[in-house]
Design a protein around this motif. Sequence first.
Motif, PDB file in Angstrom:
ATOM      1  N   HIS A  13       0.836  -1.123  -0.106  1.00  0.00           N
ATOM      2  CA  HIS A  13      -0.079  -0.097   0.135  1.00  0.00           C
ATOM      3  C   HIS A  13       0.814   1.326   0.030  1.00  0.00           C
ATOM      4  O   HIS A  13       0.298   2.302   0.101  1.00  0.00           O
ATOM      5  CB  HIS A  13      -0.865  -0.086   1.199  1.00  0.00           C
ATOM      6  CG  HIS A  13      -2.122  -0.811   1.049  1.00  0.00           C
ATOM      7  ND1 HIS A  13      -3.258  -0.538   0.213  1.00  0.00           N
ATOM      8  CD2 HIS A  13      -2.596  -2.069   1.561  1.00  0.00           C
ATOM      9  CE1 HIS A  13      -4.194  -1.423   0.367  1.00  0.00           C
ATOM     10  NE2 HIS A  13      -3.688  -2.336   1.067  1.00  0.00           N
ATOM     11  N   GLY A  14       1.982   1.304   0.103  1.00  0.00           N
ATOM     12  CA  GLY A  14       2.940   2.223  -0.038  1.00  0.00           C
ATOM     13  C   GLY A  14       3.131   3.029   1.231  1.00  0.00           C
ATOM     14  O   GLY A  14       3.288   4.278   1.162  1.00  0.00           O
ATOM     15  N   ILE A  15       2.749   2.449   2.497  1.00  0.00           N
ATOM     16  CA  ILE A  15       2.729   3.228   3.546  1.00  0.00           C
ATOM     17  C   ILE A  15       3.661   2.874   4.805  1.00  0.00           C
ATOM     18  O   ILE A  15       3.270   3.273   5.713  1.00  0.00           O
ATOM     19  CB  ILE A  15       1.233   3.292   4.408  1.00  0.00           C
ATOM     20  CG1 ILE A  15       0.933   1.855   4.548  1.00  0.00           C
ATOM     21  CG2 ILE A  15       0.304   3.559   3.333  1.00  0.00           C
ATOM     22  CD1 ILE A  15      -0.421   1.425   5.414  1.00  0.00           C
ATOM     23  N   GLU A  16       4.788   2.307   4.213  1.00  0.00           N
ATOM     24  CA  GLU A  16       5.685   1.839   5.255  1.00  0.00           C
ATOM     25  C   GLU A  16       6.354   3.076   6.202  1.00  0.00           C
ATOM     26  O   GLU A  16       6.482   2.975   7.434  1.00  0.00           O
ATOM     27  CB  GLU A  16       6.622   1.153   4.455  1.00  0.00           C
ATOM     28  CG  GLU A  16       6.371  -0.212   4.009  1.00  0.00           C
ATOM     29  CD  GLU A  16       7.585  -0.822   3.384  1.00  0.00           C
ATOM     30  OE1 GLU A  16       8.288  -1.964   3.797  1.00  0.00           O
ATOM     31  OE2 GLU A  16       7.843  -0.340   2.471  1.00  0.00           O
ATOM     32  N   PRO A  17       6.524   4.151   5.364  1.00  0.00           N
ATOM     33  CA  PRO A  17       7.224   5.468   6.430  1.00  0.00           C
ATOM     34  C   PRO A  17       6.172   5.813   7.208  1.00  0.00           C
ATOM     35  O   PRO A  17       6.462   6.251   8.305  1.00  0.00           O
ATOM     36  CB  PRO A  17       7.514   6.593   5.136  1.00  0.00           C
ATOM     37  CG  PRO A  17       7.756   5.618   3.877  1.00  0.00           C
ATOM     38  CD  PRO A  17       6.695   4.337   3.917  1.00  0.00           C
ATOM     39  N   GLY A  22       4.065   6.296  12.892  1.00  0.00           N
ATOM     40  CA  GLY A  22       2.907   6.054  13.573  1.00  0.00           C
ATOM     41  C   GLY A  22       3.267   5.107  14.839  1.00  0.00           C
ATOM     42  O   GLY A  22       2.655   5.098  16.078  1.00  0.00           O
ATOM     43  N   LEU A  23       4.271   4.252  14.867  1.00  0.00           N
ATOM     44  CA  LEU A  23       4.587   3.275  15.869  1.00  0.00           C
ATOM     45  C   LEU A  23       5.773   3.589  16.250  1.00  0.00           C
ATOM     46  O   LEU A  23       5.959   3.088  17.627  1.00  0.00           O
ATOM     47  CB  LEU A  23       4.777   1.811  14.891  1.00  0.00           C
ATOM     48  CG  LEU A  23       3.585   1.043  14.328  1.00  0.00           C
ATOM     49  CD1 LEU A  23       3.757  -0.062  13.632  1.00  0.00           C
ATOM     50  CD2 LEU A  23       2.565   0.997  15.336  1.00  0.00           C
ATOM     51  N   LYS A  24       6.623   4.063  16.180  1.00  0.00           N
ATOM     52  CA  LYS A  24       8.045   4.173  16.624  1.00  0.00           C
ATOM     53  C   LYS A  24       8.209   4.556  18.030  1.00  0.00           C
ATOM     54  O   LYS A  24       8.811   4.244  18.889  1.00  0.00           O
ATOM     55  CB  LYS A  24       9.222   4.849  15.923  1.00  0.00           C
ATOM     56  CG  LYS A  24       9.192   6.512  15.519  1.00  0.00           C
ATOM     57  CD  LYS A  24      10.098   6.837  14.615  1.00  0.00           C
ATOM     58  CE  LYS A  24       9.885   8.249  14.492  1.00  0.00           C
ATOM     59  NZ  LYS A  24      10.609   8.975  16.059  1.00  0.00           N
ATOM     60  N   ASP A  25       7.335   5.715  18.373  1.00  0.00           N
ATOM     61  CA  ASP A  25       7.274   6.336  19.459  1.00  0.00           C
ATOM     62  C   ASP A  25       6.118   6.157  20.330  1.00  0.00           C
ATOM     63  O   ASP A  25       5.584   6.907  21.253  1.00  0.00           O
ATOM     64  CB  ASP A  25       7.199   7.959  19.279  1.00  0.00           C
ATOM     65  CG  ASP A  25       8.694   8.350  18.598  1.00  0.00           C
ATOM     66  OD1 ASP A  25       9.726   7.730  19.266  1.00  0.00           O
ATOM     67  OD2 ASP A  25       8.568   9.215  18.154  1.00  0.00           O
ATOM     68  N   SER A  26       5.217   5.089  19.792  1.00  0.00           N
ATOM     69  CA  SER A  26       3.826   4.786  20.584  1.00  0.00           C
ATOM     70  C   SER A  26       4.377   4.038  22.073  1.00  0.00           C
ATOM     71  O   SER A  26       5.261   3.477  22.065  1.00  0.00           O
ATOM     72  CB  SER A  26       2.985   3.881  19.579  1.00  0.00           C
ATOM     73  OG  SER A  26       3.761   2.628  19.668  1.00  0.00           O
ATOM     74  N   PHE A  36      11.140  -5.759  12.979  1.00  0.00           N
ATOM     75  CA  PHE A  36       9.985  -5.230  12.072  1.00  0.00           C
ATOM     76  C   PHE A  36      10.179  -3.542  12.141  1.00  0.00           C
ATOM     77  O   PHE A  36      10.021  -3.066  11.123  1.00  0.00           O
ATOM     78  CB  PHE A  36       8.862  -5.611  12.898  1.00  0.00           C
ATOM     79  CG  PHE A  36       7.424  -4.989  12.386  1.00  0.00           C
ATOM     80  CD1 PHE A  36       6.872  -5.425  11.118  1.00  0.00           C
ATOM     81  CD2 PHE A  36       6.918  -3.926  12.773  1.00  0.00           C
ATOM     82  CE1 PHE A  36       5.787  -4.582  10.586  1.00  0.00           C
ATOM     83  CE2 PHE A  36       5.870  -3.026  12.183  1.00  0.00           C
ATOM     84  CZ  PHE A  36       5.278  -3.698  11.227  1.00  0.00           C
ATOM     85  N   LEU A  37      10.312  -3.137  13.360  1.00  0.00           N
ATOM     86  CA  LEU A  37      10.500  -1.512  13.297  1.00  0.00           C
ATOM     87  C   LEU A  37      11.618  -1.139  12.480  1.00  0.00           C
ATOM     88  O   LEU A  37      11.795  -0.415  11.949  1.00  0.00           O
ATOM     89  CB  LEU A  37      10.564  -1.113  14.796  1.00  0.00           C
ATOM     90  CG  LEU A  37       9.387  -0.599  15.616  1.00  0.00           C
ATOM     91  CD1 LEU A  37       9.835  -0.364  17.040  1.00  0.00           C
ATOM     92  CD2 LEU A  37       8.723   0.130  14.815  1.00  0.00           C
TER      93      LEU A  37
END
Length: 291
Positions: A13-17, A22-26, A36-37
Amino acid sequence: MDWTDIAASARWHGIEPLLYLGLKDSHEACHIPADFLARLGSSYYRALASNMALYDELKRILKLFNHEGLDVVLLKGAALAKTVYRNAALRPMTDIDILVRKKELPRAEILLNELGYAFRGTRAPDWYRKNYYHLVFVNREKKFPVEVHWHIANSTFPPPIAVTDDSIMKNWWAKSRRIELDGEETLSLAPEHMLFLLCIHFLKHRFQSPYGGYRGVFSSRHALIQMQDIVSVIEFYGADVDWEHFYADTERNRVSSVVASALVLVKDLFDLDLRSTAGPTGSNWGAVHDE
């Protein structure tokens, strides 16, 4: 959770960045596998490096075009990554899309040749000028494709989204806005025209094969990043979108039903409140406002 499957879906879907940011500082980041990160992080920085190189090349193009007095409107990713997204890494790009007036196309080709670009296509350039809506040029050293548009769509598109009226481009040029990008002046579409283009672009790619042409079957490839483009434009420009003009454009070009369907999908999936932005009205737009 199947992290391998999530990674594959994000790439599709082209949304890796976007997913990485959204996840790295959650608060839940400690529960996410480090590899994975790290994989998402690599995609983020690859997109950043690639887009920085593309923007450097775009600046080189704009500098020459401005010197020669040839107006350029930025389209799609080039118009969004540094403005609407505010972060060049979040909107991956594989090429540069620009719009020139059709009468200026010969001059644009000459200037791109001066910058080391050569035409690329499966047919002769004259065929594309007569039957298509853009030409592709590739830099012989940097391998950056540049799509030079004089229209946004034509009869080569599937009939429900074909836009064949040339007068639409005259209006888009008249309402384009002058902006500055990395120290060079250029033009950007009015928000409602940008939104129209992104909706048509989203719909086109649902039925386009990776190799060009239309297969008549649905494809979800890059759907989420293209939907995010639509959401980001609506949220960034807000009430500045001239929805009545947008609605009139879709009606005039007989694409109001399919464009309304795209907006309904975006609204539902992203929980977007179009009412707060004075969204479109009219018979084809009822579902856009429904709860």
